[in-house]
Design a protein around this motif. Structure first.
Motif, mmCIF file in Angstrom:
data_model
loop_
_atom_site.group_PDB
_atom_site.id
_atom_site.type_symbol
_atom_site.label_atom_id
_atom_site.label_comp_id
_atom_site.label_asym_id
_atom_site.label_seq_id
_atom_site.Cartn_x
_atom_site.Cartn_y
_atom_site.Cartn_z
ATOM 1 N N ASP A 1 56.844 41.394 37.176
ATOM 2 C CA ASP A 1 55.804 40.578 37.759
ATOM 3 C C ASP A 1 54.393 40.931 37.322
ATOM 4 O O ASP A 1 53.841 41.784 38.017
ATOM 5 N N VAL A 2 53.605 40.286 36.579
ATOM 6 C CA VAL A 2 52.348 40.586 35.989
ATOM 7 C C VAL A 2 51.369 39.307 36.145
ATOM 8 O O VAL A 2 51.780 38.258 35.567
ATOM 9 N N ALA A 3 50.429 39.548 37.041
ATOM 10 C CA ALA A 3 49.615 38.360 37.434
ATOM 11 C C ALA A 3 48.288 38.809 36.372
ATOM 12 O O ALA A 3 47.514 39.937 36.289
ATOM 13 N N PHE A 4 47.804 37.900 35.677
ATOM 14 C CA PHE A 4 46.763 38.025 34.839
ATOM 15 C C PHE A 4 45.638 36.905 34.938
ATOM 16 O O PHE A 4 45.909 35.485 35.233
ATOM 17 N N ILE A 5 44.379 37.001 34.438
ATOM 18 C CA ILE A 5 43.532 36.165 34.363
ATOM 19 C C ILE A 5 42.777 36.186 32.940
ATOM 20 O O ILE A 5 42.518 37.212 32.494
ATOM 21 N N GLN A 6 42.884 35.125 32.126
ATOM 22 C CA GLN A 6 42.283 35.226 31.031
ATOM 23 C C GLN A 6 41.169 34.380 30.896
ATOM 24 O O GLN A 6 41.116 33.115 31.285
ATOM 25 N N ILE A 7 39.908 35.024 30.573
ATOM 26 C CA ILE A 7 38.640 34.343 30.572
ATOM 27 C C ILE A 7 38.013 34.081 29.272
ATOM 28 O O ILE A 7 37.669 35.057 28.463
ATOM 29 N N PHE B 1 46.021 33.242 42.901
ATOM 30 C CA PHE B 1 47.245 33.999 43.248
ATOM 31 C C PHE B 1 47.186 34.322 45.048
ATOM 32 O O PHE B 1 46.432 34.397 45.400
ATOM 33 N N ALA B 2 48.597 33.986 45.526
ATOM 34 C CA ALA B 2 48.551 33.971 46.829
ATOM 35 C C ALA B 2 48.072 35.201 47.520
ATOM 36 O O ALA B 2 47.389 35.431 48.777
ATOM 37 N N ASP B 3 48.183 36.311 47.047
ATOM 38 C CA ASP B 3 47.904 37.708 47.472
ATOM 39 C C ASP B 3 46.520 38.280 46.805
ATOM 40 O O ASP B 3 46.354 39.275 47.173
ATOM 41 N N GLY B 4 45.991 37.424 46.049
ATOM 42 C CA GLY B 4 44.713 38.020 45.433
ATOM 43 C C GLY B 4 44.978 38.926 44.269
ATOM 44 O O GLY B 4 43.882 39.467 43.696
ATOM 45 N N ARG B 5 46.156 39.425 44.031
ATOM 46 C CA ARG B 5 46.256 40.436 42.938
ATOM 47 C C ARG B 5 46.339 39.988 41.719
ATOM 48 O O ARG B 5 46.890 39.060 41.211
ATOM 49 N N VAL B 6 45.580 40.723 40.858
ATOM 50 C CA VAL B 6 45.079 40.422 39.603
ATOM 51 C C VAL B 6 45.410 41.511 38.620
ATOM 52 O O VAL B 6 44.500 42.625 38.623
ATOM 53 N N ASP B 7 46.624 41.936 38.070
ATOM 54 C CA ASP B 7 46.995 43.005 37.225
ATOM 55 C C ASP B 7 46.025 43.146 36.108
ATOM 56 O O ASP B 7 45.538 44.487 35.641
ATOM 57 N N ALA B 8 45.951 42.344 35.309
ATOM 58 C CA ALA B 8 45.165 42.280 34.130
ATOM 59 C C ALA B 8 43.973 41.280 34.026
ATOM 60 O O ALA B 8 44.250 40.116 34.155
ATOM 61 N N VAL B 9 43.024 41.659 33.448
ATOM 62 C CA VAL B 9 42.107 40.781 32.957
ATOM 63 C C VAL B 9 41.721 40.856 31.556
ATOM 64 O O VAL B 9 41.580 41.877 31.076
ATOM 65 N N VAL C 1 43.086 45.221 40.319
ATOM 66 C CA VAL C 1 43.010 45.232 38.818
ATOM 67 C C VAL C 1 43.396 46.417 38.211
ATOM 68 O O VAL C 1 42.849 47.777 38.531
ATOM 69 N N ARG C 2 44.155 46.582 37.189
ATOM 70 C CA ARG C 2 44.579 47.670 36.561
ATOM 71 C C ARG C 2 44.392 47.738 35.131
ATOM 72 O O ARG C 2 44.511 49.033 34.555
ATOM 73 N N PHE C 3 44.234 46.797 34.388
ATOM 74 C CA PHE C 3 44.071 46.628 33.221
ATOM 75 C C PHE C 3 42.809 45.719 32.787
ATOM 76 O O PHE C 3 42.926 44.525 33.226
ATOM 77 N N ILE C 4 42.223 45.852 31.985
ATOM 78 C CA ILE C 4 41.074 45.086 31.412
ATOM 79 C C ILE C 4 40.934 45.026 29.746
ATOM 80 O O ILE C 4 40.948 46.284 29.335
ATOM 81 N N LEU C 5 40.730 43.905 29.170
ATOM 82 C CA LEU C 5 40.608 43.990 27.689
ATOM 83 C C LEU C 5 39.341 43.223 27.465
ATOM 84 O O LEU C 5 39.246 41.908 28.040
ATOM 85 N N PHE C 6 38.255 43.732 26.762
ATOM 86 C CA PHE C 6 36.835 42.755 26.804
ATOM 87 C C PHE C 6 36.167 43.533 25.603
ATOM 88 O O PHE C 6 36.505 44.266 24.791
ATOM 89 N N GLU C 7 35.537 42.446 24.948
ATOM 90 C CA GLU C 7 34.618 42.922 23.577
ATOM 91 C C GLU C 7 33.393 43.533 24.042
ATOM 92 O O GLU C 7 32.721 43.237 25.103
#
Length: 249
Positions: free
Chosen positions: A51-57, A174-182, A204-210
């Motif tokens: 179960d991984v919750a992510f947001i892609q911006i 997300f019901a619990d507000g948890r965002v594992d990855a951005v 938040v546990r993982f972030i990928l950005f330019e």
């Protein structure tokens, strides 16, 4: 995170700088399966999690240069919110994930430091074709007009008004507000977004950005911001990955 061939090569080069040219050549000769990339780091970090919750911006169309798509298509436990401000790309994004809509939310908006509306600057498809610009010219829409003119000074830059949301607004899906990855591709708006994420609140546990759009001072500020919140950082060409050291694989 475990060491990769790239990590070991960098360690050797730092110890013996004269070997850099040879090390680079050897690395390019390695089969692609041995190459270390941000997408592989993302996949490895969450390997075995159901179960991984992510947001892609800045999801664009969900295909072009997308590090998340291969993982999402073969990982049914991934659920996320995909945010894209360009109407045309947004429509294609939904179409390209037509069979995954039960675990995805799509938002036609930009993420910024306040709710409301802002101008988004972009190059129209017709101008990309007229000037024979590279395909990625359509992907670099930005809230900063100068970002586009620096890349393509002769292109016709157009503007549209887009809705802006806070990161917290997106996380509320997300019901619990948890965002594992951005995962972000926001063409120069990285620092303001990162500064407005409540990392502990959203776990938040993982972030990928330019990072390539940041100057030295901005990179230092972002590195300090993330470091103080327990993240380790690693650069890959134009990208940076950051992960919570306490959760490292």
């Amino acid at each position: 995170m475990s060491l990769t061939f790239r990590d070991m090569g960098l360690a050797i080069v730092r110890a013996i700088p004269s070997l850099e040219r040879v090390a680079r050549r050897l690395y390019t000769w390695l089969p692609h399966a041995f190459h270390d990339t941000p997408a592989k780091r993302l996949r490895a970090f969450f390997a075995g999690e159901s179960d991984v919750a992510f947001i892609q911006i800045g999801a664009y169309d969900g295909v072009a240069g997308d590090p998340v798509r291969p993982i999402l298509l073969d990982s049914p436990g991934w659920r996320g919110v995909l945010v894209e401000p360009q109407p045309g790309a947004y429509a294609r994004l939904i179409q390209n994930y037509a069979h995954q809509t039960d675990r995805l939310v799509f938002l036609n908006a930009a993420i910024s430091t306040s709710r409301g509306e802002r101008l988004l600057f972009r190059i129209e498809d017709a101008d990309v074709e007229r000037l024979a610009l590279p395909d990625w010219a359509g992907e670099i829409a930005s809230l900063d007009e100068s970002h586009l003119t620096r890349h393509f000074p002769h292109a016709n830059i157009t503007q549209i008004c887009v809705k802006t949301l806070l990161f917290a607004d997106v996380a509320s899906n997300f019901a619990d507000g948890r965002v594992d990855a951005v995962i972000m591709d926001v063409e120069g708006h990285e620092r303001p977004i990162l500064e407005n994420i409540e990392f502990d609140r959203h776990r938040v546990r993982f972030i990928l950005f330019e990072h390539k759009h940041m100057n030295v001072a901005e990179k230092s500020l972002v590195a300090d911001l993330l470091g103080r919140r327990g993240f380790a950082l690693k650069e890959y060409g134009r990208d940076t990955v950051a992960w919570r050291k306490s959760a490292a694989a």
